[in-house]
Design an enzyme around this catalytic site. Structure first.
Site, short mmCIF file in Angstrom:
data_model
loop_
_atom_site.label_atom_id
_atom_site.label_comp_id
_atom_site.label_asym_id
_atom_site.label_seq_id
_atom_site.Cartn_x
_atom_site.Cartn_y
_atom_site.Cartn_z
N HIS A 59 -35.68 -8.43 -18.98
CA HIS A 59 -36.22 -7.46 -18.03
C HIS A 59 -35.49 -6.13 -18.13
CE1 HIS A 59 -38.30 -10.55 -15.20
NE2 HIS A 59 -38.61 -10.70 -16.46
N ASP A 85 -48.40 -10.84 -19.93
CA ASP A 85 -48.02 -9.53 -19.37
C ASP A 85 -46.52 -9.31 -19.56
OD1 ASP A 85 -47.45 -11.64 -17.48
OD2 ASP A 85 -47.15 -10.13 -15.92
N HIS A 122 -46.95 -16.35 -20.43
CA HIS A 122 -47.60 -15.20 -19.81
C HIS A 122 -47.66 -14.04 -20.79
CE1 HIS A 122 -43.81 -12.96 -18.95
NE2 HIS A 122 -43.30 -14.16 -18.80
N ARG A 161 -29.61 -19.61 -1.73
CA ARG A 161 -30.23 -20.30 -2.87
C ARG A 161 -30.12 -21.79 -2.64
NH1 ARG A 161 -33.41 -17.18 -6.29
NH2 ARG A 161 -32.66 -15.06 -6.08
N HIS A 177 -24.68 8.42 20.54
CA HIS A 177 -23.51 9.13 20.03
C HIS A 177 -22.27 8.37 20.48
CE1 HIS A 177 -20.50 12.23 19.53
NE2 HIS A 177 -21.39 13.06 18.98
N SER A 179 -35.37 -18.79 -9.56
CA SER A 179 -36.57 -19.62 -9.49
C SER A 179 -37.60 -19.14 -10.51
CB SER A 179 -37.16 -19.57 -8.09
OG SER A 179 -37.34 -18.23 -7.70
N GLU A 224 -47.54 -12.76 -14.50
CA GLU A 224 -46.28 -13.42 -14.16
C GLU A 224 -45.23 -12.44 -13.66
OE1 GLU A 224 -42.38 -15.31 -14.41
OE2 GLU A 224 -43.00 -13.53 -15.49
N GLU A 225 -45.18 -11.27 -14.26
CA GLU A 225 -44.14 -10.30 -13.88
C GLU A 225 -44.46 -9.63 -12.55
OE1 GLU A 225 -41.55 -10.55 -15.41
OE2 GLU A 225 -41.89 -10.90 -17.54
ZN ZN Z 1 -41.27 -14.46 -18.65
#
Ligand code: ZN
Length: 476
Positions: free
Chosen positions: A446, A100, A98, A344, A229, A418, A167-168
């Site tokens: 990231h 991007d 990718h 997961r 309350h 994933s 992709e991001e």
């Molecule tokens: Zn990547």
């Protein structure tokens, strides 16, 4: 012994030129998640298409329509479908990458300008957004093509390429395209190689053959018509937050054991052969402690720790919407709360199975409370786990190539998260998919100060070329 093939020698000898091309690509801030950067993503797609064409690749730029981002209707960046060679006697390998990147601002804490590749000569590292994720790996494939051309070496396989620019930001439109092209452009693909992840640590190369899936749940509990309350209603009414804590305490133990019945039974049994793979992985529990920023691992055993992330399901409680969360001592009884947790998934768990098991179990547990509040559990999203066979020739080729370039057998790893495109290719094409990373575990993909080591860029490019060469040897 490192690769002595002519193409490898050419890459070694021309590395500064190849680094310049990486710098050119990093200089285009192709951030897909921010509408104001969208022209740059298109510019990056154009740059990549031109560069591929210049290397003799035939490229089709496929528009994917529009999307709504930050309140604007804007064009999605195109997917580039590249083709290099179409000899029916050769295998056809599909590679994915990718173009991007994640956002990056100097003010986020970068030591250098994020969109200007800068080398730290002492460490041999290139800093810049996209250097490792995923422009370096994409250019790795280009380096291989150029090196073969310049050394008059025949490419050992036919190459098909899918390079996307979203992709991001969720890969909008890609799955539909891959499914549509599976009977056309991608119909003769024999195997897939994705270079878009990382070594587990910093010293040993790896090949990744599995990913966990995900089932994400929301539990909604409500009763009173408005927030109450506790001085007035405390002791008089069923409280949604109390019910939620009672139900959530039945999900998982503090040592990580999932309490939902039926989930453990569906996990594929561990074989001795697979266990051995975790035992030899080049990493320590201390590495995980330092990655987590605290001595908080569930086990002190390396293989157990690795399996906790790679081959067993895990359940995490993420948060509560509607709860009082500010500072201070507000005496509110929230009228309705929504608790969020996810599991997961690993083979043979499917999101559908898990949804059924969780829904029945939590409804039963809530019924036991005898509460007059209303209760609802729903799965917000789900994705399948994926595991490939490392006995396939695709993996044998990747393994041999790694042994040649790095003089060691790769760690065979599974990711705890994933990478949805992997499943898309595996499902749509029905072919072996392998993840063959270029960068190291500390590249900070990231995060701030993303980097790629010079040796990973150069040896990683040679690795991709060696892999293609070995495909021709191993393919049945
Ligand atoms: Zn990547």
């Amino acid at each position: 012994m490192p690769s002595s093939r002519p193409f490898a020698k050419w890459i070694e000898e021309n590395q500064d030129k190849l680094v310049d091309r990486l710098a050119e690509s990093v200089a285009i801030p192709s951030v897909s998640g921010d509408a104001s950067y969208r022209p740059e993503v298109h510019r990056m797609g154009g740059w990549l298409a031109d560069t591929l064409t210049g290397l003799g690749v035939s490229v089709k730029s496929v528009p994917l329509g529009k999307q709504n981002l930050d309140g604007q209707e804007i064009d999605l960046p195109p997917v580039l479908l590249g083709e290099y060679g179409s000899d029916p006697k050769k295998k056809t390998i599909l590679v994915y990458g990718h173009y991007d990147v994640q956002p990056a601002l100097k003010s986020d804490g970068w030591n250098t300008e994020p969109f200007s590749l800068s080398e730290d000569k002492e460490t041999g590292r290139f800093y810049g957004r996209g250097s490792s994720d995923d422009k370096g790996p994409i250019l790795g494939w280009l380096n291989v093509i150029e090196a073969h051309t310049k050394t008059n070496t025949e490419m050992p396989v036919n190459l098909k390429m899918v390079f996307e620019g979203m992709e991001e930001s969720g890969s909008d439109g890609l799955e539909e395209l891959v499914v549509a092209e599976s009977k056309k452009f991608l119909s003769n693909v024999d195997a897939v190689c994705i270079s878009d992840n990382y070594w587990l640590g910093t010293t040993s190369p790896c090949i990744t053959y599995g990913l966990r899936g995900l089932a994400y749940f929301q539990v909604s509990i409500s009763g009173p018509g408005a927030d109450l309350h506790s001085g007035v209603f405390g002791g008089m009414v069923h409280e949604p937050m109390t019910d939620l804590f009672a139900v959530f305490s039945k999900l998982v133990t503090p040592s990580g054991e999932i309490l939902v019945p039926g989930i453990a039974d569906k996990v594929a049994p561990l074989t001795a052969e697979e266990k051995a793979r975790y035992e030899v992985i080049d990493i320590t529990v201390a590495d995980f402690e330092s990655a987590a920023g605290g001595k908080v691992t569930l086990s002190d055993d390396k293989a157990t720790t690795l399996m906790g992330r790679m081959r067993y399901p895990s359940l995490s409680i993420h948060g509560v919407e509607g709860a009082f969360s500010a500072a201070g001592a507000k005496t509110v009884i929230p009228a309705s709360v929504r608790g969020k947790f996810s599991i997961r998934l690993v083979p043979d768990l499917t999101p559908q199975d898990v949804n059924e098991l969780v829904t029945k179990y939590l409804n039963d547990e809530f019924a036991k409370l005898g509460s007059k509040n209303t209760f609802k559990v729903e799965m917000l999203s789900g994705g399948m786990p994926w595991v490939a066979s490392i006995d396939h020739w695709n993996y044998k080729a990747g393994t041999k190539a790694t042994e040649t370039v790095y003089s060691k057998t790769p760690d065979f790893t599974r990711e705890g998260g994933s990478i949805p495109i992997t499943l898309t290719f595996a499902d749509a094409l029905g072919k072996s998919v392998m993840l063959l990373p270029m960068g190291r575990g500390d590249d900070g993909a990231h995060s701030i100060n993303e980097k790629l080591d010079r040796s990973n860029f150069i040896q990683g490019s040679i690795l991709l070329g060696e892999y293609l060469t070995e495909v021709a040897n191993f393919a049945e």
